[in-house]
Structure formats: structure tokens, C-alpha cells
Scaffold this motif. Structure first.
Motif, mmCIF file in Angstrom:
data_model
loop_
_atom_site.group_PDB
_atom_site.id
_atom_site.type_symbol
_atom_site.label_atom_id
_atom_site.label_comp_id
_atom_site.label_asym_id
_atom_site.label_seq_id
_atom_site.Cartn_x
_atom_site.Cartn_y
_atom_site.Cartn_z
ATOM 1 N N LEU A 158 0.815 -1.214 0.000
ATOM 2 C CA LEU A 158 0.000 0.000 0.000
ATOM 3 C C LEU A 158 0.848 1.265 0.000
ATOM 4 O O LEU A 158 1.999 1.264 0.442
ATOM 5 N N CYS A 159 0.243 2.331 -0.472
ATOM 6 C CA CYS A 159 0.824 3.665 -0.368
ATOM 7 C C CYS A 159 -0.327 4.641 -0.157
ATOM 8 O O CYS A 159 -1.492 4.289 -0.355
ATOM 9 N N TYR A 160 -0.013 5.852 0.274
ATOM 10 C CA TYR A 160 -1.058 6.870 0.299
ATOM 11 C C TYR A 160 -0.655 8.008 -0.630
ATOM 12 O O TYR A 160 0.528 8.292 -0.825
ATOM 13 N N ILE A 175 0.877 13.079 -5.125
ATOM 14 C CA ILE A 175 2.198 12.771 -4.571
ATOM 15 C C ILE A 175 2.104 11.463 -3.793
ATOM 16 O O ILE A 175 1.287 11.324 -2.881
ATOM 17 N N ILE A 176 2.952 10.493 -4.149
ATOM 18 C CA ILE A 176 2.913 9.160 -3.548
ATOM 19 C C ILE A 176 3.826 9.109 -2.327
ATOM 20 O O ILE A 176 4.973 9.560 -2.372
ATOM 21 N N TYR A 177 3.316 8.511 -1.242
ATOM 22 C CA TYR A 177 4.103 8.324 -0.026
ATOM 23 C C TYR A 177 4.049 6.851 0.378
ATOM 24 O O TYR A 177 2.971 6.255 0.429
ATOM 25 N N PRO A 178 5.198 6.242 0.678
ATOM 26 C CA PRO A 178 5.201 4.845 1.134
ATOM 27 C C PRO A 178 4.882 4.761 2.623
ATOM 28 O O PRO A 178 4.942 5.763 3.350
ATOM 29 N N PHE A 179 4.559 3.564 3.073
ATOM 30 C CA PHE A 179 4.375 3.325 4.499
ATOM 31 C C PHE A 179 5.671 2.774 5.082
ATOM 32 O O PHE A 179 6.425 2.067 4.408
ATOM 33 N N THR A 206 0.319 -0.128 -4.452
ATOM 34 C CA THR A 206 1.499 0.338 -5.175
ATOM 35 C C THR A 206 1.566 -0.279 -6.567
ATOM 36 O O THR A 206 2.101 0.318 -7.495
ATOM 37 N N ASP A 207 1.026 -1.483 -6.711
ATOM 38 C CA ASP A 207 0.960 -2.167 -8.005
ATOM 39 C C ASP A 207 -0.413 -2.828 -8.094
ATOM 40 O O ASP A 207 -0.618 -3.926 -7.579
#
Length: 220
Positions: A158-160, A175-179, A206-207
């Protein structure tokens, strides 16, 4: 354990399968003289959310998961092979003809692929909610994300995505942010995020092509 290629047209064929209600059932047509097979199972996602891989591409090694199954067992089980499934995601079964040669167990590969089938054990559900809190005249607001997962989820799944002026429609729409950490099964309350008053946050895979086959992401 050795492998050989099928040299005749007398291989496993008519392989069908069904995964439902926690059980997987396979059926196939046996060659006339075959008395036993080895069944290999490769899962893309295990019960603990990790991947398993077969090693059957190495000629002198045993696959990750093999089970000997005789024609007598097949007949006694109403002409089928059945096992319990306690995980989510895709799984691939390969039914190998087998025989003994000079004290060695030989498994027969079939280039036509008729002894292999891919099934789905369903998708694990990921529920999430997003709450926003800010003041009427403030320039910033606090966003709190809560994730409820049926199984443990690796952080890479997942990402937000943050977008100004509205919610993103896909992971590339902002804008993508990882956990920073994986998600445990059950309730996960994430650290609060500070964003601009006119910025909005939403979760995505994410995919989507890969993880969308394993999980279902649901906004509550």
C-alpha cells in the motif's frame, strides 16, 4: 528425485479445479497405465502473507511442496483430489506422472501444460478509513488513517497519495508516499499526518495489477 520430459501423448489431461468455501478440488484424466502422481502446489501468498516459490525449474531438486497421490486414493475420493485452503491469493497446481527407475523417483514434465492449472483462493479484504480534523481558519489539518486487514500485509503493498483540491483517482494522480512498517492482521491505527487545508489523502495499491489479485481495498 529426477525430472524427464513427456515423450508420448499419454500424459495428464483434462485437469480442472475449483476453490470454494475453504476447499480446493482437482480432477483430471489418468493415462491408462499410470498408478500415481505427485501434486505440486505453489502459492503466491501464504497464510502469513509471505510468498512461496517452487524450485522445480532445477532438474535435480524437489519442488517446494509435493504430495504423492495414488489412483486408488483418487477413486476413493469420488474421482478427485481435495485439500483445505487456509490462505488468500493465487495458487498453481501441477500434477506430475511419476514412476521408479533404477531406484530413483522420476517426475514427468509436460511441455503442453495440460497438467497445470492456476486457481484463486479469493482476496483478503483491507478496510481503511480516513478522518480529517482542522480549524475553520487554520492553514493545516490533521489526517488520521486506520487500516483493518484480514491478514498481515507487507508495507510494500500500500501507499497513500496526497492531492491538492480533491481526492486522487489513482496512485499517479498526486504525490505518492510509502508506508514505513507492515500492517498487522486486525486494526492498525497509523501516526497522524499533517497536510494543507486544501489537500486530501487516499490509499492505493502500489501495483494494482499484482496486489489487486490478492487483496481487495475497501474505503469505509
Amino acid at each position: 528425485m529426477l525430472y524427464t520430459e513427456l515423450k508420448t501423448n499419454q500424459g495428464i489431461h483434462g485437469l480442472t479445479g475449483q476453490a470454494q468455501d475453504g476447499l480446493c478440488t482437482l480432477r483430471w484424466l489418468w493415462p491408462r497405465d499410470a498408478e500415481a502422481v505427485y501434486i505440486e502446489k505453489v502459492t503466491q501468498m501464504s497464510a502469513v502473507g509471505e510468498e512461496e516459490y517452487s524450485q522445480s525449474d532445477q532438474p535435480d531438486s524437489a519442488p517446494a511442496s509435493l504430495r504423492l497421490y495414488t489412483k486408488e486414493e483418487y477413486k476413493a475420493n469420488n474421482g478427485s483430489y481435495t485439500e483445505r485452503v487456509d490462505h488468500f491469493g493465487r495458487m498453481t497446481y501441477t500434477v506430475y506422472l511419476t514412476y521408479e527407475e533404477q531406484g530413483e523417483t522420476v517426475l514427468v514434465r509436460q511441455p503442453d501444460g495440460q497438467n497445470t492449472i492456476e486457481l484463486s483462493a479469493g482476496k483478503a479484504k483491507i478496510y481503511y478509513s480516513i478522518k480529517q480534523q482542522g480549524t475553520w481558519f487554520g492553514k493545516r489539518k490533521t489526517v488520521r488513517i486506520e487500516v483493518h486487514a484480514e491478514v498481515p500485509i507487507p508495507k510494500e503493498v500500500l501507499c497513500y497519495v496526497k492531492k491538492e483540491g480533491g481526492y486522487a483517482t489513482n496512485k499517479d494522480d498526486g504525490i505518492i508516499y510509502p508506508f514505513a512498517a507492515p500492517f498487522q492482521a486486525g486494526r492498525n491505527e497509523l501516526p497522524a499526518i499533517e497536510v494543507g487545508k486544501n489537500e486530501y489523502v487516499r490509499l492505493f495499491f502500489t501495483d494494482g495489477r499484482t496486489y489487486g489479485q490478492m487483496y481487495e481495498l475497501i474505503l469505509e
